[in-house]
Design a protein around this motif. Sequence first.
Motif, PDB file in Angstrom:
ATOM      1  N   GLN A  43       0.807  -1.236  -0.104  1.00 17.86           N
ATOM      2  CA  GLN A  43      -0.029   0.015  -0.062  1.00 17.86           C
ATOM      3  C   GLN A  43       0.918   1.196  -0.022  1.00 17.86           C
ATOM      4  O   GLN A  43       1.620   1.443   0.970  1.00 17.86           O
ATOM      5  CB  GLN A  43      -0.802  -0.115   1.112  1.00 17.86           C
ATOM      6  N   ARG A  46       0.878   4.479   3.153  1.00 18.53           N
ATOM      7  CA  ARG A  46       0.583   3.920   4.295  1.00 18.53           C
ATOM      8  C   ARG A  46       1.747   4.051   5.342  1.00 18.53           C
ATOM      9  O   ARG A  46       2.856   3.742   4.852  1.00 18.53           O
ATOM     10  CB  ARG A  46      -0.096   2.530   4.234  1.00 18.53           C
ATOM     11  N   ARG A  48       3.599   2.422   7.183  1.00 11.16           N
ATOM     12  CA  ARG A  48       3.693   0.926   7.760  1.00 11.16           C
ATOM     13  C   ARG A  48       5.115   0.502   7.768  1.00 11.16           C
ATOM     14  O   ARG A  48       5.310  -0.515   7.873  1.00 11.16           O
ATOM     15  CB  ARG A  48       2.671   0.162   7.079  1.00 11.16           C
ATOM     16  N   GLN A 121      -8.001   3.166   7.738  1.00  5.35           N
ATOM     17  CA  GLN A 121      -9.415   3.060   8.237  1.00  5.35           C
ATOM     18  C   GLN A 121      -9.572   2.145   9.638  1.00  5.35           C
ATOM     19  O   GLN A 121     -10.008   1.082   9.647  1.00  5.35           O
ATOM     20  CB  GLN A 121     -10.183   2.209   7.152  1.00  5.35           C
ATOM     21  N   LEU A 421     -16.660  -5.594  16.315  1.00  7.01           N
ATOM     22  CA  LEU A 421     -16.356  -5.665  14.798  1.00  7.01           C
ATOM     23  C   LEU A 421     -17.172  -6.644  14.043  1.00  7.01           C
ATOM     24  O   LEU A 421     -17.777  -6.324  12.915  1.00  7.01           O
ATOM     25  CB  LEU A 421     -14.776  -5.768  14.249  1.00  7.01           C
ATOM     26  N   PRO A 428     -19.803  -1.490  11.207  1.00  4.72           N
ATOM     27  CA  PRO A 428     -20.003  -0.743   9.955  1.00  4.72           C
ATOM     28  C   PRO A 428     -19.796  -1.972   8.783  1.00  4.72           C
ATOM     29  O   PRO A 428     -19.866  -1.623   7.657  1.00  4.72           O
ATOM     30  CB  PRO A 428     -18.571   0.063   9.874  1.00  4.72           C
ATOM     31  N   ILE A 429     -19.328  -3.071   9.224  1.00  3.66           N
ATOM     32  CA  ILE A 429     -18.803  -4.248   8.139  1.00  3.66           C
ATOM     33  C   ILE A 429     -20.071  -4.782   7.623  1.00  3.66           C
ATOM     34  O   ILE A 429     -20.876  -5.278   8.399  1.00  3.66           O
ATOM     35  CB  ILE A 429     -17.805  -4.904   8.606  1.00  3.66           C
TER      36      ILE A 429
ATOM     37  N   GLU B  40     -12.731  -3.530  -1.232  1.00  5.73           N
ATOM     38  CA  GLU B  40     -12.744  -4.268   0.199  1.00  5.73           C
ATOM     39  C   GLU B  40     -11.450  -4.730   0.533  1.00  5.73           C
ATOM     40  O   GLU B  40     -11.085  -4.676   1.780  1.00  5.73           O
ATOM     41  CB  GLU B  40     -14.043  -5.025   0.201  1.00  5.73           C
ATOM     42  N   LEU B  41     -10.892  -5.628  -0.474  1.00  4.01           N
ATOM     43  CA  LEU B  41      -9.746  -6.214  -0.128  1.00  4.01           C
ATOM     44  C   LEU B  41      -8.500  -5.537   0.112  1.00  4.01           C
ATOM     45  O   LEU B  41      -7.748  -5.581   1.075  1.00  4.01           O
ATOM     46  CB  LEU B  41      -9.518  -7.171  -1.214  1.00  4.01           C
ATOM     47  N   MET B  42      -8.574  -4.132  -0.614  1.00  2.00           N
ATOM     48  CA  MET B  42      -7.551  -3.278  -0.297  1.00  2.00           C
ATOM     49  C   MET B  42      -7.618  -2.716   1.145  1.00  2.00           C
ATOM     50  O   MET B  42      -6.687  -2.532   1.801  1.00  2.00           O
ATOM     51  CB  MET B  42      -7.705  -2.143  -1.320  1.00  2.00           C
ATOM     52  N   LEU B  43      -8.880  -2.522   1.529  1.00  2.00           N
ATOM     53  CA  LEU B  43      -9.006  -1.696   2.776  1.00  2.00           C
ATOM     54  C   LEU B  43      -8.730  -3.013   3.877  1.00  2.00           C
ATOM     55  O   LEU B  43      -8.161  -2.478   4.916  1.00  2.00           O
ATOM     56  CB  LEU B  43     -10.366  -1.263   2.943  1.00  2.00           C
ATOM     57  N   GLN B  46      -4.947  -2.678   4.433  1.00  2.00           N
ATOM     58  CA  GLN B  46      -4.403  -1.575   4.915  1.00  2.00           C
ATOM     59  C   GLN B  46      -4.648  -1.901   6.377  1.00  2.00           C
ATOM     60  O   GLN B  46      -3.387  -1.194   7.041  1.00  2.00           O
ATOM     61  CB  GLN B  46      -5.000  -0.495   4.517  1.00  2.00           C
ATOM     62  N   SER B  50     -11.968  -5.673   8.531  1.00  2.00           N
ATOM     63  CA  SER B  50     -12.894  -5.560   7.668  1.00  2.00           C
ATOM     64  C   SER B  50     -13.267  -4.240   7.636  1.00  2.00           C
ATOM     65  O   SER B  50     -13.604  -3.753   8.980  1.00  2.00           O
ATOM     66  CB  SER B  50     -14.100  -6.584   8.242  1.00  2.00           C
ATOM     67  N   PRO B  51     -13.448  -3.515   6.310  1.00  2.00           N
ATOM     68  CA  PRO B  51     -13.853  -2.162   6.492  1.00  2.00           C
ATOM     69  C   PRO B  51     -15.087  -1.930   6.353  1.00  2.00           C
ATOM     70  O   PRO B  51     -16.142  -2.859   6.173  1.00  2.00           O
ATOM     71  CB  PRO B  51     -13.244  -1.775   5.346  1.00  2.00           C
ATOM     72  N   SER B  52     -15.731  -0.715   6.634  1.00  2.00           N
ATOM     73  CA  SER B  52     -17.036  -0.478   6.665  1.00  2.00           C
ATOM     74  C   SER B  52     -17.808  -0.350   5.063  1.00  2.00           C
ATOM     75  O   SER B  52     -16.768  -0.145   4.155  1.00  2.00           O
ATOM     76  CB  SER B  52     -17.267   0.994   7.290  1.00  2.00           C
ATOM     77  N   ALA B  53     -18.815  -0.368   5.066  1.00  2.00           N
ATOM     78  CA  ALA B  53     -19.511  -0.424   3.613  1.00  2.00           C
ATOM     79  C   ALA B  53     -19.365   0.921   3.054  1.00  2.00           C
ATOM     80  O   ALA B  53     -19.254   1.014   1.789  1.00  2.00           O
ATOM     81  CB  ALA B  53     -21.177  -0.671   3.790  1.00  2.00           C
ATOM     82  N   ALA B  55     -16.787   3.211   3.452  1.00  2.00           N
ATOM     83  CA  ALA B  55     -15.477   3.086   2.964  1.00  2.00           C
ATOM     84  C   ALA B  55     -15.173   2.432   1.615  1.00  2.00           C
ATOM     85  O   ALA B  55     -14.322   2.871   0.827  1.00  2.00           O
ATOM     86  CB  ALA B  55     -14.377   2.665   3.984  1.00  2.00           C
ATOM     87  N   GLN B  58     -16.875   4.158  -1.196  1.00  2.00           N
ATOM     88  CA  GLN B  58     -16.191   5.428  -1.660  1.00  2.00           C
ATOM     89  C   GLN B  58     -14.931   5.039  -2.499  1.00  2.00           C
ATOM     90  O   GLN B  58     -14.615   5.657  -3.231  1.00  2.00           O
ATOM     91  CB  GLN B  58     -15.516   6.006  -0.178  1.00  2.00           C
ATOM     92  N   GLU B  62     -13.648   5.952  -6.157  1.00  2.00           N
ATOM     93  CA  GLU B  62     -12.234   6.389  -6.240  1.00  2.00           C
ATOM     94  C   GLU B  62     -11.443   5.655  -7.670  1.00  2.00           C
ATOM     95  O   GLU B  62     -10.798   6.059  -8.443  1.00  2.00           O
ATOM     96  CB  GLU B  62     -11.245   6.308  -5.194  1.00  2.00           C
TER      97      GLU B  62
END
Lengths: 512, 324
Positions: A43, A46, A48, A121, A421, A428-429, B40-43, B46, B50-53, B55, B58, B62
């Motif tokens: 990434q 980032r 990291r 995130q 989570l 949010p997931i 989703e996999l990118m997030l 990072q 698991s990212p939010s829907a 995110a 968005q 992009e």
Amino acid sequence: MLLALAMLSACGPAEQSTGKSSDAAADLQELKVGALEDEFGLQLNRPRLGMYPLNTGICEPLFRLTNDLQAKPWLATKVEYRGDNTFRFTLRQGVVFHDGSPLDANDVKFTLDHAVRVKTQYSFLSDQSVRVIDDSTVDVRPSVPNLRLADQIVHSLWSVIATGNDPTTRPNCTGPFRFLEYSPQSHFTVVRNDSYWGEKAKLQRITFRFFQDDNTRALALRAGEVDAIFDVNRGTIASLRETPGLKILAAPPGSTILMYISTRGAPPYTIMADQRVRRAVAMAIDRKVLVDRVLGGYAALVNSVNPPAALGRHAAAINGVPYDPAGARRLLDAAGWKLSGDRVRMNGSRRLALVMIMQPGNVDRVVGEFIQAQLAAVGAEVRIEHLDPGAFSARINSGTFDLDIEVPSQNDANPAFLLSLRWYSRSPIASARFMPVGPRFDSLVTAALTSESRDDTQRRASEAMQVLVSDEVAAIPLAGIYRIYAMTDKVRGFDPHPSRNNQWWNTVWLAR
Amino acid sequence: MSLHLARFISRRLLYLVPVWLGVSLLAFSLANLAPGDPAELMLVRQTGQSPSAEAVAQLREELGLNGPAPVRYVRWLAKVAAGDLGESYRTGAPVLELLVARFPSTLELALSAMLLAILIALPLGAVAAIRQDSITDHFARLVALIGASVPGFVVGYLLILLFAVTLRLLPVAGSDGWRYLVLPVLTLGIGEAAALVRLTRANMLEVLTEDYVRTARGKGAPSHTVFVRHALRNALNPVITLSAVRFGRLLGGAAIVETIFARPGVGKTVVDAIHDRDYPVIQGFILFAGTVFLLANLLVDVMYPLLDPRVRLSGAERRYRASL
């Protein structure tokens, strides 16, 4: 012919250690570590490099995660909650970055703002969240109500970088080691930071070599190319243990082999909506055999979905579901699932056939096969689907599975992290809506997330865990996993951390 | 170059255009039809979570993933025509740059393995045929059978155990000099050699019964002339064809060996890209590898008439069409 080729090639210049360390090498105190695959370059932008997922000891967060999964003051000496969703951090005095500049509150602001800019995130922060009070004091106000910030800030992603530093190329941090060299897919080298504020590192240099393949990593250790390796594959433990001059070290459980259950799956994945079936599945699995035999003893019996240490003294309050195959059969009978001719239970015209998804790189295949056999013994047929990450995420987020085995890790000190989570109704997931537990669970998680007292948070999280695991059986903790390291006998002072990205290197040294 | 050959190559290159377009469509479809959301996999990459829907939505915007597939395909193709394979979702790096950086390592591995395979297979296969049913023949067939049967990764680990762990003659893994190439080349080359040994032997056996070989023997030509000049040369065409086909396989199949030997090649890069649904990299690689493969086949077609004067270009063309 092969031998001749190899002999010929051996006439070339020696390019790697032969495992026979000379006195000079011992004097140098250079440790070579066989790390996992290089993910630093995955990434851009980032923060990291050298921090996450491989923590090389060059950067440090405000609070550190201890081996018993608690938050310990580090670059910050204290944090206090000041109400109105605001935390005040007081910084340690006398800390300097690798370039010699002193650490102050502006650096903390730069770090947290940088995380917001590059969309890590994870933070629930915004560019308005951080306010510098004075050189050694900073206020942080998450963009959403979040009383667990102090527990989360221990994650290595939150390591503090100097103002203006680009952490993707040459991190300028405060850790006991300094960045020296990074060769993508090959190695990452750090050297001792002689002006470190805390206990100085004993090693002069560490080279982390990247090996994606578990077996190759183990063979590199046996060949003497590296002194220590991460995440030893259970299949290679025996051969390493039998190799003279090598030792195996295990950290306390930092992750859990966990069975997620689709309690509200998309049709036709609806069998597990029945709590009796879920309980029967849990009762049918002999977790002791899984731990002792399948996992070779390098695991622990746990009743919680995250490592018990994260819950403190309250972990003992979680009962779990005991192994009782006879009880499981009775429960399934009561739920209308009757044994048929081919040993698979039927409910009317429907077979008790469950789909279990796994990611091969994430969980040992043998675990899935063991569960398949255990459930077959009570009349449930399990079809295992090994999926790559892309297909796996698609299935999870569409609720098209009955059972899912994963190994989530605890990399921060938030006891309610996984609960909030994966199962919380306000998560949010996307996958959370297929695994609801119920209003009581939700209210306990809310209480855990909004408590100012850490002990109270742990208690609430444990109560929520009890509802999740014991009452509703919406998840089944199968085993707490020891993180296993292997190294040569000359490596001393290594204290294995349950969280890989919180491993600490400055106590390690090499015996002559 | 003769006029005939120039025309032949021109026609081959023209044929490449529709084939190449087909490859591009296949590349785009395969990448985009696979389940899983790259955003989703990118997030997940990072943060490890698991990212939010929101995110995910968005990031999809992009990345330009929300448009209809045909529109995205045409856009991508237009960029490719301009020499731009796009940027990796994961790293932001230009795909062409990534492939050019990684491809040499894979090419080095594949070419070395193919060369080793040919060096082993041609003499061993030829000798096995010449001395049919002898100890040598049985040995060659046994070696070929084992080489074809044992999976490459097993061979790789065994070689590491022998040469790196036990004998300490070679490094286990890495890419820091030619010594690091020996074991991966052996791993890939042994499997390829096994296939070529059997084909060389079978072709030689067939050719050795031909009239012109008998005639050459009858005219008193020395044995080595009969075997090398008359028999082996004529037995080579199918071997070369198979080598070209298997070279394409080698390029794509090097990923496992690259993973085992920690080599930063394009194969491993693409496997990672597939796991992460990094569409631009997947599409770019398929197109890139497809082009290399088509050019390799073109080269083989050009070599036929050079190796065997009896082969007329029209015949080569027929074979070429049949191979599509």
